[in-house]
Design a protein around this motif. Structure first.
Motif, mmCIF file in Angstrom:
data_model
loop_
_atom_site.group_PDB
_atom_site.id
_atom_site.type_symbol
_atom_site.label_atom_id
_atom_site.label_comp_id
_atom_site.label_asym_id
_atom_site.label_seq_id
_atom_site.Cartn_x
_atom_site.Cartn_y
_atom_site.Cartn_z
ATOM 1 N N SER A 150 0.821 -1.224 0.000
ATOM 2 C CA SER A 150 0.000 0.000 0.000
ATOM 3 C C SER A 150 0.857 1.277 0.000
ATOM 4 O O SER A 150 0.321 2.373 -0.002
ATOM 5 C CB SER A 150 -0.913 -0.005 1.230
ATOM 6 N N LEU A 151 2.186 1.131 0.023
ATOM 7 C CA LEU A 151 3.032 2.314 0.162
ATOM 8 C C LEU A 151 3.180 3.088 -1.142
ATOM 9 O O LEU A 151 3.056 2.528 -2.233
ATOM 10 C CB LEU A 151 4.436 1.898 0.634
ATOM 11 N N SER A 152 3.520 4.371 -1.006
ATOM 12 C CA SER A 152 3.869 5.181 -2.181
ATOM 13 C C SER A 152 5.292 4.814 -2.605
ATOM 14 O O SER A 152 6.019 4.140 -1.853
ATOM 15 C CB SER A 152 3.813 6.657 -1.813
ATOM 16 N N GLY A 153 5.708 5.297 -3.765
ATOM 17 C CA GLY A 153 7.035 4.958 -4.297
ATOM 18 C C GLY A 153 8.177 5.307 -3.347
ATOM 19 O O GLY A 153 9.077 4.500 -3.116
ATOM 20 N N GLY A 154 8.120 6.509 -2.777
ATOM 21 C CA GLY A 154 9.183 6.960 -1.890
ATOM 22 C C GLY A 154 9.239 6.146 -0.597
ATOM 23 O O GLY A 154 10.308 5.769 -0.123
ATOM 24 N N GLN A 155 8.041 5.870 -0.047
ATOM 25 C CA GLN A 155 7.972 5.079 1.190
ATOM 26 C C GLN A 155 8.484 3.661 0.939
ATOM 27 O O GLN A 155 9.212 3.084 1.748
ATOM 28 C CB GLN A 155 6.519 4.991 1.675
ATOM 29 N N ARG A 156 8.103 3.127 -0.207
ATOM 30 C CA ARG A 156 8.491 1.768 -0.584
ATOM 31 C C ARG A 156 10.020 1.659 -0.692
ATOM 32 O O ARG A 156 10.630 0.739 -0.174
ATOM 33 C CB ARG A 156 7.857 1.496 -1.946
ATOM 34 N N GLN A 157 10.616 2.650 -1.343
ATOM 35 C CA GLN A 157 12.073 2.637 -1.503
ATOM 36 C C GLN A 157 12.741 2.717 -0.126
ATOM 37 O O GLN A 157 13.714 2.014 0.140
ATOM 38 C CB GLN A 157 12.489 3.819 -2.402
ATOM 39 N N ARG A 158 12.184 3.555 0.758
ATOM 40 C CA ARG A 158 12.767 3.664 2.099
ATOM 41 C C ARG A 158 12.629 2.351 2.860
ATOM 42 O O ARG A 158 13.526 1.956 3.604
ATOM 43 C CB ARG A 158 12.109 4.808 2.876
ATOM 44 N N ALA A 159 11.510 1.640 2.646
ATOM 45 C CA ALA A 159 11.310 0.355 3.332
ATOM 46 C C ALA A 159 12.347 -0.677 2.870
ATOM 47 O O ALA A 159 12.908 -1.421 3.675
ATOM 48 C CB ALA A 159 9.891 -0.160 3.082
ATOM 49 N N PHE A 160 12.642 -0.689 1.564
ATOM 50 C CA PHE A 160 13.644 -1.646 1.063
ATOM 51 C C PHE A 160 15.054 -1.253 1.518
ATOM 52 O O PHE A 160 15.880 -2.120 1.798
ATOM 53 C CB PHE A 160 13.542 -1.795 -0.453
ATOM 54 N N ILE A 161 15.297 0.056 1.616
ATOM 55 C CA ILE A 161 16.600 0.488 2.143
ATOM 56 C C ILE A 161 16.703 0.079 3.624
ATOM 57 O O ILE A 161 17.750 -0.398 4.080
ATOM 58 C CB ILE A 161 16.815 2.000 1.938
ATOM 59 N N ALA A 162 15.588 0.212 4.349
ATOM 60 C CA ALA A 162 15.597 -0.178 5.770
ATOM 61 C C ALA A 162 15.870 -1.672 5.919
ATOM 62 O O ALA A 162 16.607 -2.088 6.821
ATOM 63 C CB ALA A 162 14.262 0.189 6.409
ATOM 64 N N MET A 163 15.297 -2.480 5.034
ATOM 65 C CA MET A 163 15.562 -3.932 5.098
ATOM 66 C C MET A 163 17.064 -4.184 4.911
ATOM 67 O O MET A 163 17.665 -4.983 5.626
ATOM 68 C CB MET A 163 14.765 -4.678 4.029
ATOM 69 N N ALA A 164 17.669 -3.466 3.947
ATOM 70 C CA ALA A 164 19.107 -3.618 3.703
ATOM 71 C C ALA A 164 19.910 -3.133 4.919
ATOM 72 O O ALA A 164 20.893 -3.761 5.315
ATOM 73 C CB ALA A 164 19.509 -2.844 2.443
#
Ligand SMILES: Nc1ncnc2c1ncn2[C@@H]1O[C@H](COP(=O)(O)OP(=O)(O)O)[C@@H](O)[C@H]1O
Ligand SMILES: [Mg+2]
Length: 254
Positions: free
Chosen positions: A135-149
């Motif tokens: 459900s995230l926007s593009g920017g939030q999604r990218q931050r979530a994947f960076i957080a996983m890394a």
């Protein structure tokens, strides 16, 4: 230092696309790979991050030959955010980020929780930690994947075009976050960008690729000039300074 020696790599239809490539990348710095579409930026990133195995040559991190150590051990040293991120449906941001702990697998719940909280805080995801990734926007999604890394707690973070699908606000937001992570935690960043001016602004060093080869590498002010950009991108333009920052202003494709 990340060092690679005589690296060669072929795709089925492109024998020796990368051939005898040598490079040294400084730890604790931001290095950006630039180059036109198809020049081999993602291929180089995939070799340096051990996602693809070279036909010849080796990648060393602090003199450790990464081809001699297991994938799980590599994942404790290197994290990668790929250009296309797939999230399993219906998981929360926090669950996605917790997957970053997989290589550590020590069953130390308190430590894992601390690190996941740190990754969430470092990427400003506190308010949406329970939202579904889908459900995230593009920017939030990218931050979530960076957080996983980040939750992998590695020395090195590779990012392939982290800003490509984002509007200018969210591009800057991601780049500022990357810069902060580098400055605050001495995290080594190696990323691919398309925007020459963003590369100049946010990188300590730039690697310019063309047809599978490195054509220039060094500090932005030493290697970015109108001649190199014309040679590599076939774009005419000028370099100018605004408020003591260097910019490339494109004029025409040639
Ligand atoms: N999985 C693949 N199989 C075959 N060829 C590929 C594959 N991935 C990339 N290539 C080719 O290798 C070249 C470099 O690709 P890539 O590293 O993705 O370039 P860039 O990231 O600079 O756009 C391109 O010509 C591309 O078509
Ligand atoms: Mg690419």
């Amino acid at each position: 230092m990340i060092r690679c020696e005589n690296l060669s790599f072929s795709y089925d239809k492109k024998k020796n696309f990368i051939k005898d490539l040598n490079i040294n990348i400084n730890i604790g710095k931001i290095t950006t790979i630039l180059g036109p579409n198809g020049s081999g930026k993602s291929t180089l990133l995939s070799l340096l991050s051990c996602y693809n195995k070279p036909d010849n040559g080796s990648v060393y991190l602090d003199d450790i030959n990464l081809s001699n150590i297991k994938t799980k051990e590599i994942a404790k040293k290197i994290a990668t955010v790929h250009q296309e991120n797939e999230s399993p449906e219906d998981i929360s941001v926090e669950t996605l980020i917790s997957y970053g702990r997989t290589p550590h697998n020590k069953n130390n719940k308190a430590e894992d929780e601390n690190i996941i909280n740190w990754a969430i805080k470092s990427t400003s995801l506190e308010e949406i930690r329970n939202e579904k990734v889908m459900s995230l926007s593009g920017g939030q999604r990218q931050r979530a994947f960076i957080a996983m890394a980040l939750a992998q707690k590695t020395e090195v973070l590779f990012l392939d075009e982290p800003t490509t699908y984002l509007d200018i606000y969210h591009q800057i937001e991601i780049l500022e976050m990357i810069k902060l992570l580098n400055e605050k935690y001495n995290l080594t960043i190696i990323m691919v960008l398309h925007d020459i001016n963003q590369a100049i602004k946010y990188s300590d060093n730039i690697i310019i690729m063309k047809e599978g080869k490195i054509v220039e590498e060094g500090k932005p002010c030493d290697i970015i000039n109108d001649k190199t950009i014309k040679d590599v991108y076939k774009v005419e333009g000028i370099i100018c300074n605004v408020e003591e920052e260097m910019y490339f202003v494109p004029k025409s494709a040639c």
